[in-house]
Enzyme design. Structure first.
Site, mmCIF file in Angstrom:
data_model
loop_
_atom_site.group_PDB
_atom_site.id
_atom_site.type_symbol
_atom_site.label_atom_id
_atom_site.label_comp_id
_atom_site.label_asym_id
_atom_site.label_seq_id
_atom_site.Cartn_x
_atom_site.Cartn_y
_atom_site.Cartn_z
ATOM 1 N N GLU A 168 0.865 -1.220 0.058
ATOM 2 C CA GLU A 168 0.024 -0.023 -0.011
ATOM 3 C C GLU A 168 0.843 1.439 -0.168
ATOM 4 O OE1 GLU A 168 -3.579 0.463 1.610
ATOM 5 O OE2 GLU A 168 -4.355 -1.644 1.883
ATOM 6 N N GLY A 169 1.893 1.266 -0.895
ATOM 7 C CA GLY A 169 2.817 2.364 -1.156
ATOM 8 C C GLY A 169 4.011 2.048 -0.312
#
Length: 814
Positions: free
Chosen positions: A497-498
């Site tokens: 997620e990043g």
């Protein structure tokens, strides 16, 4: 007197900027002040003439626009950095919450403390005490990770039966509809027992089909899928990441082409999809696939543009051409994760989430929902794991002895143990505070990036510290190991997620500079819309903002914040004042960096990262102060508060110093250094003395220690080594005074070992009674169980025979 009057005028100007008095009122005050000096004979009254000539254009809008704002406007439009569609949608998505106050240079602390503390409803508490407790009891992490590489079937069935995958789904569709705070508490408790269990529950309750359907789905899609998802009848996954595009979602090569095709014997309008995705959690077992792809409409069958952009669709995995089933093997933490592929898979156009009208709206949909998932699931999983590890490591440090003393009393152990305790407190504060905002209806995109980065980063560092303390106990895998799988799996949370490097160097300040700044986003909109009137008003507010932060930075640096307001007068008072100063520093540095570097700031990632670090540390410190206030300002918790805030102040000041040392314009850097550090640096990392106090908290049962581990699964059982260590800590502490009394009676400093033999001999000699002997025997059992590690028959370690290639088998047979 002339010199004094000039100094007084400078002070007056500074006060006007400091208190952010409006331009018009400030002009009147300056004119009145100058007139008063003229009447007093200190200045010539003629000074009013040039002063009025200067001030009139600033206060008369038509003159101001033509002489100042219009030229600046033209220059601003030239240097304004280009923004891609995905960047703009990311910035437009979500809202600004408490981080906006921190960014503007003058935080409203009363507003922070007035945010209501979330409480669990009776239903949510019952779920934690009942189904969550039982799921923790059923989970055997060693069996899950080593033997099954999956949750056992009975645990899967239990999770579905009790709707663990439906915490975000509304009750009207059969879901639990829990608050963000309740979701966080559930995930924290699960992650303290098994990372795989927490991931499996967390992902469907994060960004995925359930969340997207509730926000954007058609009524037909909601009515069909949401009840089935709530019951666990459907297992969802969401496929975004491609081999060619990891963090750069805008570059995904997966495609969809709008066309006519055959579906169930009829010609219908649909899409022909081709994709190759990887790292997709739950993909190997999913029954419904959420898919992100770039949609084009070359024949304009939808009546709009040809290039529609990123689109999200929901596809049953039984659809011909959908490939799922294969698994990745992430760092010996084998949660269900794998690739999915498809080539020229035809599906009806109604499979787009929200129907055809949402074609091309996929990226906006994702980023609007991403902040909620990113702000809850990953921070909660990391925080819950560290809370349990903190208790277990503290207990182990007290139980394990070397050189006849608990290793937790050694200064070399106290240092990492204090970091673990401090980080557990800070992480829980940060993870909780963002749920407050989400429950108030906010979608804090910048805060979610901050909390994701710092909870996962501090979580990994805490696990490394715990491994250093436990040594061989932490290394040897088995039923009694509470640490190794978390140690192995820590990079997973760092990556997803990043990735954290991207999050720190590009996302936190990259979005924060525009989203959190009080004027920049509106100025960019005005420039884009060629609206010089709006730009004029914003420009002079912006100039006043910069001037205010310059004055506040210098004055608060000169006085070390002593004159700034605080919401309290207790031991935390100075922390609010220090944060007031740092907030002004951040606002000034941000404006100067954007002005000097312009569009190139996007490429100066290390400068952006350091600015993001300052904002992040301000948030972490304020979260600690908010937690301390919400929990009743217990003085026993002050060592943790001191540690958390002092660590944040030190890191924020270090980031500012590093930024100025590396700022490309050395003249500007020198001037900023004078303004921000007029008397030098002041903040120190937590002291050895404070570390000693914090480390001690984890080693003996007390109310503060219980608050660190609040909500975790601590029931002692065969498959819960954390609970067993908690039980052992109580047993060993109960035996301590008995052991000391025996040593005193015998005049010897006996080692704290073989307590069962010691109990027998002391009982025979009449030094203790039977109850005390039983305490010693139980303590010895607990002590040995705590320090011993697992061993295996060699065949147990090879859970499956290795399939060797034919050539290799022939060579070995020869």
């Amino acid at each position: 007197m002339m010199i004094l009057s000039i100094l007084a005028t400078v002070v007056l100007l500074g006060a006007l900027f400091y208190h952010r008095v409006s331009l018009f009122i400030s002009s009147l005050i300056l004119l009145a002040w100058t007139a008063a000096l003229g009447v007093a004979g200190l200045w010539s009254a003629w000074v009013l003439v040039p002063l009025a000539i200067i001030l009139v254009p600033f206060n008369f809008a038509p003159m101001r626009k033509s002489m100042i704002s219009a030229p600046v406007f033209r220059g601003f439009r030239k240097v304004m950095p280009p923004m891609s569609r995905t960047e703009k949608e990311a910035i437009d998505a979500g809202t600004t919450w408490w981080e906006g106050d921190l960014f503007q240079g003058k935080p409203d602390w009363k507003k922070l403390h007035n945010y209501p503390q979330p409480r669990l409803t009776a239903e949510e508490q019952a779920f934690l005490d009942g189904p969550v407790e039982e799921a923790c009891r059923m989970a055997n992490d060693f069996q899950i990770t080593h033997e099954l590489a999956d949750l056992p079937p009975e645990l899967w069935a239990y999770l579905k039966e009790h709707r663990f995958f439906a915490m975000i789904i509304k009750k009207e569709y059969g879901g639990l509809e829990f608050s963000a705070y309740a979701q966080s508490r559930v995930l924290q408790k699960l992650s303290g027992v098994s990372g795989i269990l927490a991931i499996t529950v967390g992902v469907p309750n994060s960004l995925g089909p359930g969340e997207l359907l509730q926000h954007y789905g058609t009524d037909e899609q909601k009515d069909h899928y949401l009840p089935r998802l709530a019951r666990g009848q459907e297992i969802p996954c969401f496929a975004l990441t491609s081999p060619e595009a990891g963090s750069d979602a805008g570059a995904i090569p997966d495609t969809g082409i709008v066309c006519m095709g055959e579906w169930q014997g009829q010609q219908v309008l649909g899409m022909r999809l081709t994709w190759n995705k990887r790292y997709i959690t739950l993909a190997p077992i999913a029954t419904v696939l959420g898919l992100a792809f770039k949609l084009s409409d070359p024949e304009k069958l939808l009546g709009g543009a040809e290039d529609l952009g990123i689109t999200c669709a929901l596809i049953p995995t039984t659809t011909p051409g959908v490939e799922i089933g294969r698994r990745h093997f992430p760092l010996n933490v084998p949660f269900q994760n794998g690739p999915t592929r498809g080539k020229d898979v035809f599906v009806p156009i109604d499979y787009i989430i929200g129907g055809p009208k949402m074609a091309g709206q996929g990226w906006r949909m994702l980023v609007e929902c991403l902040s909620v998932g990113r702000g809850i699931t990953l921070p909660s999983n990391s925080t819950g794991g560290v809370k349990s590890v903190a208790l277990a490591t503290g207990a182990y440090a007290h139980i394990r002895r070397q050189f006849k003393i608990s290793i937790g009393k050694m200064e070399g152990i106290e240092e990492p143990l204090a970091r673990i305790a401090g980080n557990a407190y800070v992480m829980d504060a940060a993870a909780s505070l963002i749920t407050y905002g989400i429950m108030l209806g906010e979608k804090p995109a910048v805060l979610s990036a901050i909390v994701k980065y710092h909870c996962t980063h501090r979580g990994q560092q805490s696990i490394i510290d715990a491994m250093d303390i436990t040594g061989g106990k932490g290394i040897m895998l088995g039923q009694s190991n509470f640490l190794a799988r978390a140690y192995q799996g820590a990079p997973i949370a760092i990556t997803v997620e990043g990735a954290n490097i991207l999050t720190r160097s590009m996302m936190i300040f990259g979005q924060g500079a525009i989203r959190c700044h009080p004027y920049v986003l509106e100025e960019m909109e005005a420039a884009k819309n060629n609206d010089v009137n709006a730009f004029d008003k914003l420009l002079f507010k912006h100039i006043g903002h910069v001037g205010s932060n310059k004055v506040r930075s210098f004055w608060l640096g000169l006085t070390r914040g002593l004159t700034s307001s605080t919401p309290t007068g207790d031991a935390t008072k100075r922390y609010y004042q220090h944060l007031n100063r740092l907030s002004a520093n951040l606002a000034l540095l941000s404006d100067v960096s954007m002005a000097v570097l312009g569009g190139s700031l996007k490429r100066r990632e290390r400068i952006s990262a350091r600015l993001g670090d300052i904002l992040s540390q301000l948030y972490l410190a304020s979260a600690v102060l908010k937690r301390y206030d919400d929990e009743g300002r217990n003085e026993a918790d002050l060592p943790l508060v001191h540690w958390g805030v002092q660590d944040a102040l030190y890191q924020a000041e270090q980031a500012m110093d590093d930024l100025l040392q590396n700022f490309p314009n050395r003249v500007v850097a020198g001037l900023l250094n004078v303004v921000i550090f007029p008397t030098g640096r002041h903040y120190l990392a937590p002291s050895d003395k404070l570390d000693h106090k914090v480390a001690k908290i984890l080693q003996v049962p007390n109310a503060t220690r219980s608050r660190i581990g609040r909500g975790q699964y601590l029931t002692p059982s065969e498959h819960n080594p954390v609970g067993l260590l908690e039980e052992a800590l109580v047993d060993v502490i109960a035996a301590d005074p008995i052991h000391q009394r025996i040593c005193k009676e015998l005049g010897k400093n006996l080692p704290f070992t073989r307590l069962d033999e010691l109990a027998h001999n002391a009982l025979v000699k009449g030094l203790i009674d039977k109850d005390e002997a039983a305490i010693l025997v139980k303590a010895e059992e607990s002590r040995l169980r705590s320090i011993n590690v697992d061993d295996f028959d060699p065949e147990e370690l090879a859970t499956k025979p290795v399939k060797l290639p034919e050539k290799v088998r022939k060579v070995e047979a020869a």
